[in-house]
Design a protein around this motif. Structure first.
Motif, PDB file in Angstrom:
ATOM      1  N   ASN A  35       0.678  -1.098   0.006  1.00  0.00           N
ATOM      2  CA  ASN A  35      -0.008  -0.018   0.222  1.00  0.00           C
ATOM      3  C   ASN A  35       0.832   1.007  -0.048  1.00  0.00           C
ATOM      4  N   GLU A  36       0.465   2.269  -1.022  1.00  0.00           N
ATOM      5  CA  GLU A  36       1.296   3.440  -0.714  1.00  0.00           C
ATOM      6  C   GLU A  36       0.768   4.437   0.218  1.00  0.00           C
ATOM      7  N   LEU A  37      -0.279   4.358   0.878  1.00  0.00           N
ATOM      8  CA  LEU A  37      -0.690   5.073   1.712  1.00  0.00           C
ATOM      9  C   LEU A  37      -0.185   4.327   3.371  1.00  0.00           C
ATOM     10  N   PRO A  38       0.093   5.124   4.226  1.00  0.00           N
ATOM     11  CA  PRO A  38       0.317   4.429   5.506  1.00  0.00           C
ATOM     12  C   PRO A  38      -0.917   4.052   6.196  1.00  0.00           C
ATOM     13  N   PRO A  54      -2.578   7.597   9.414  1.00  0.00           N
ATOM     14  CA  PRO A  54      -1.916   8.898   9.122  1.00  0.00           C
ATOM     15  C   PRO A  54      -0.989   9.566  10.279  1.00  0.00           C
ATOM     16  N   GLY A  55      -1.268   8.960  11.405  1.00  0.00           N
ATOM     17  CA  GLY A  55      -0.361   9.696  12.577  1.00  0.00           C
ATOM     18  C   GLY A  55       0.922   9.032  12.801  1.00  0.00           C
ATOM     19  N   GLY A  56       1.074   7.702  12.001  1.00  0.00           N
ATOM     20  CA  GLY A  56       2.537   7.245  12.513  1.00  0.00           C
ATOM     21  C   GLY A  56       3.171   7.097  11.121  1.00  0.00           C
ATOM     22  N   GLN A  57       4.463   6.232  11.272  1.00  0.00           N
ATOM     23  CA  GLN A  57       5.109   6.045  10.225  1.00  0.00           C
ATOM     24  C   GLN A  57       5.139   4.457   9.735  1.00  0.00           C
ATOM     25  N   ASP A  58       5.154   4.260   8.878  1.00  0.00           N
ATOM     26  CA  ASP A  58       5.370   2.682   8.236  1.00  0.00           C
ATOM     27  C   ASP A  58       6.673   2.103   8.479  1.00  0.00           C
TER      28      ASP A  58
END
Lengths: 467, 221
Positions: free
Chosen positions: A2-5, A8-12
């Motif tokens: 997936n391109e989106l984490p 949204p509040g953290g890192q992949d």
């Protein structure tokens, strides 16, 4: 992936590792090809699942393309033997002739291949099919079946030169043979090393002669490197992969922009790393073969840099490194040959691969190289190396003659001295005889008169007063 | 976007524009793109080093990222009253994933495509990004980041833009976590002095996520 984490509040957390893995994969793909999953898992410990997923995804993409197919036209697919940006290569059996071929496939089933890649694939076929030389992988047939472009080539058994170099570099004895010549039980280590050294030079020389054939046909390979040179079980070289080859006689529009960089940076000449719009010619292949020779001799690439910009700067800054710095004992002439092949300016290099080949032969046979004229002393030394038996005999003759001459001169000198002494003695004896003769003859009355001698003889006594 | 933070908002303008962007207001989208695009381009340039540089253009990547992220802005929750670190972490990770996707496509031999699925964003978003990267401010930000040492640039990208955990950065750089924090702080201070009023103002002295409690205290509780 997936391109989106997910959040949204953290890192992949995997994204950065994934990126590092891709950097590694790109390097390997451009170099000696992708490694096994296990090799990458060893490099990225703690991320084994990610590595497996990514590598499997890459491999699956290729396998899926030809999944379920066991035949392409007249060729029965046996096993995948290679994969790269220019297609997937299978070992295949030709059903019309009793032979195995290397079948290179490029699928456009999904319709997502650019025309440029297909055209490049076709040009490889055209370029290689123009060449007929045992040192160049022959192309038997090219065509298209079900949106799959195929290229049937000679199947070259053996391993790439890159594998040979890697194995030699990994060996405990870093000076072990590149080409793994059989070691003779009776020959000395020095002799064996000499044979291995000669074999390496002879191998590269044959590659240069094969390249010269391609160049004479107007084909520049543009991606010469150990990975594209096969070593057959008999030790013969075969140049592979004309996928980036350029036909200098081709007037069709170029497939590459003038500022586009293709090839493997470590083996690329300055004019390839920094395209100037003038294009590259056969001298770029000569540079690449020079780097390959350097690597064969030292088991290291001349420049450790990977970034093409830094690499170009390093090449431009100064002369190529001297292979003797890393492999002491190499002949001076060979260092000159390597330096000439790897010169940064094309006009300073060998102008043809044939000249390069001839100089490699000259080094091997202790003859004068063209890259630099030799002095009289060096020429004599090379002649002696070429003809050791005659040289030793000649040296013995000269030594014998010299010894005889010295002995004769000494003897002559002694004789002259003795003669001089004898002559002196003879002259001295003559003088004495003459004196005695005069003394004895002086009282002779026949000569001096009857009284003269007596008087003369007695006169001194008479004049002496008696006591 | 819920009021989940009890702290006073130290950067109300950012909050206003994030909320405006969620509502699709063009001026807010324009403001956000202008404010953060330079940082994202710097990050994409850092990530697209070496062999990857030939695969895709950093500005194309940033353009794609905005197209993907803007519709999902409503998911973003402020942290300690700040939107910028959270937003940058989201954007930075999306940049990284986008780059990874393009490289994977390249490795698979498929032609890359920077087009994403159509979104509900205004058509002019692309123009906004194009304008943003042509401004003098964009050039100044990139120049300031370029002038950093390699180590400082790396630590700014990883720590300030991607908002990666400090211990991860420390491990990557081979220094202690404390040393990584100090180097990041100093690098950001230098950028703040060079670029007053930029997004780096909102990144100064940003506490690491590890320093924050697991569950933020709710209002009045």
């Amino acid at each position: 992936m997936n391109e989106l984490p997910e959040s949204p509040g953290g890192q992949d957390a995997d994204a950065a590792i994934h990126h590092e893995l891709l950097e590694r994969l790109l390097e390997d793909e451009a170099g000696e090809g992708l490694r096994s999953v296990a090799a990458y898992q060893a490099m990225f410990r703690g991320h084994e699942a990610l590595v497996e997923r990514v590598v499997a995804e890459l491999q699956g993409s290729s396998d899926a393309t030809f999944e379920g197919r066991d035949r392409i036209g007249s060729y029965v697919l046996l096993e995948e033997i290679g994969r790269g940006g220019q297609g997937t290569v299978f070992l295949a059996r030709d059903t019309r002739l009793p032979r195995l071929v290397a079948l290179k496939l490029l699928s456009n089933a999904a319709g997502d291949l650019g025309g440029t890649r297909i055209e490049r694939f076709r040009r490889e076929a055209q370029a290689a099919s123009k060449l007929d030389h045992p040192g160049i992988c022959a192309v038997f047939e090219t065509g298209e079946v079900d949106d799959i472009q195929f290229l049937a080539m000679r199947h070259v058994a053996g391993e790439s030169l890159a594998m040979h170099i890697a194995r030699a570099a990994a060996a405990t004895d870093a000076r072990s043979s590149i080409l793994h010549l059989p070691r003779s039980e009776t020959s000395s280590t020095r002799t064996t090393r000499r044979r291995e050294f000669d074999a390496t030079l002879h191998f590269i020389e044959r590659v240069a002669r094969a390249l010269h054939v391609a160049h004479e046909a107007g084909i520049v390979h543009r991606d010469i490197k150990p990975g594209n040179i096969m070593v057959t079980p008999e030790g013969e070289p075969v140049v592979l992969d004309f996928g980036l080859a350029r036909d200098l006689g081709d007037t069709a529009p170029g497939l590459t922009r003038t500022d586009e960089v293709f090839g493997t940076p470590a083996y690329m000449a300055l004019e390839q790393l920094r395209p100037s719009g003038r294009g590259v010619d056969r001298r770029a292949d000569i540079y690449a073969l020079g780097v390959t020779l350097f690597e064969c001799l030292t088991l290291q690439r001349p420049y450790a840099l990977r970034n093409p910009v830094e690499l170009a700067d390093a090449i431009e800054r100064g002369q190529a490194p001297d292979p003797r710095d890393r492999s002491p004992g190499l002949p001076t002439d060979l260092a000159v040959v390597v330096a000439c092949a790897m010169a940064s300016r094309p006009e300073a290099r060998y102008q043809t691969a044939l000249e390069f080949a001839d100089d490699l032969r000259a080094v091997r046979e202790f003859e004068a190289i063209q890259a630099r004229p030799a002095g009289a002393l060096l020429k004599s030394w090379r002649w002696m190396q070429r003809n050791p038996g005659v040289a030793i005999s000649l040296a013995l003759v000269i030594l014998s003659l010299s010894t005889a001459l010295v002995v004769s001169l000494v003897a002559l000198d002694e004789a002259a001295f003795e003669r001089s002494v004898a002559e002196d003695e003879a002259r001295h004896r003559g003088d004495l005889n003459e004196f005695l003769r005069l003394v004895l003859e002086s009282p002779n009355p026949h000569l001096m008169g009857p009284d003269t001698s007596i008087e003369a003889f007695a006169r001194p006594f008479e004049q002496t007063p008696r006591e | 976007m819920g009021p989940s933070d009890a702290n006073p908002d130290p950067f109300p303008v950012t909050t206003m524009h994030v909320r405006g962007a969620v509502d699709g207001r063009a001026e807010s989208i324009d403001w956000m793109v202008r404010r953060f695009s330079s940082l994202l381009v710097a990050q994409a340039r850092y990530r697209l080093r070496g062999r990857m540089a030939a695969i895709c253009d950093p500005e194309d990547v940033v353009n794609d990222v905005w197209l993907a992220v803007l519709p999902k802005l409503e998911r973003i929750e402020p942290r300690a009253g700040r939107y910028t670190p959270v937003l940058l972490a989201y954007l930075g990770t999306t940049v990284l994933n986008r780059v990874n996707t393009l490289v994977m496509k390249h490795l698979r031999g498929k032609p890359r495509s920077t087009e994403l699925a159509p979104s509900r964003l205004p058509e002019e978003t692309r123009t906004v990004v194009s304008r943003a990267v042509q401004t003098e401010e964009h050039a100044r930000v990139l120049a300031a980041i370029d002038e950093l040492s390699d180590d400082d640039r790396e630590i700014v990208v990883l720590g300030a833009i991607e908002q990666r955990p400090r211990d991860e950065i420390a491990q990557k750089l081979g220094v202690t976590t404390g040393a990584a924090r100090v180097r990041l702080h100093r690098a950001i201070e230098r950028l703040r002095q060079r670029l007053p009023g930029s997004a780096f103002d909102e990144l100064a002295d940003e506490p690491d996520s590890a320093d924050l409690p697991e569950t933020p205290p709710a209002d009045g509780q």
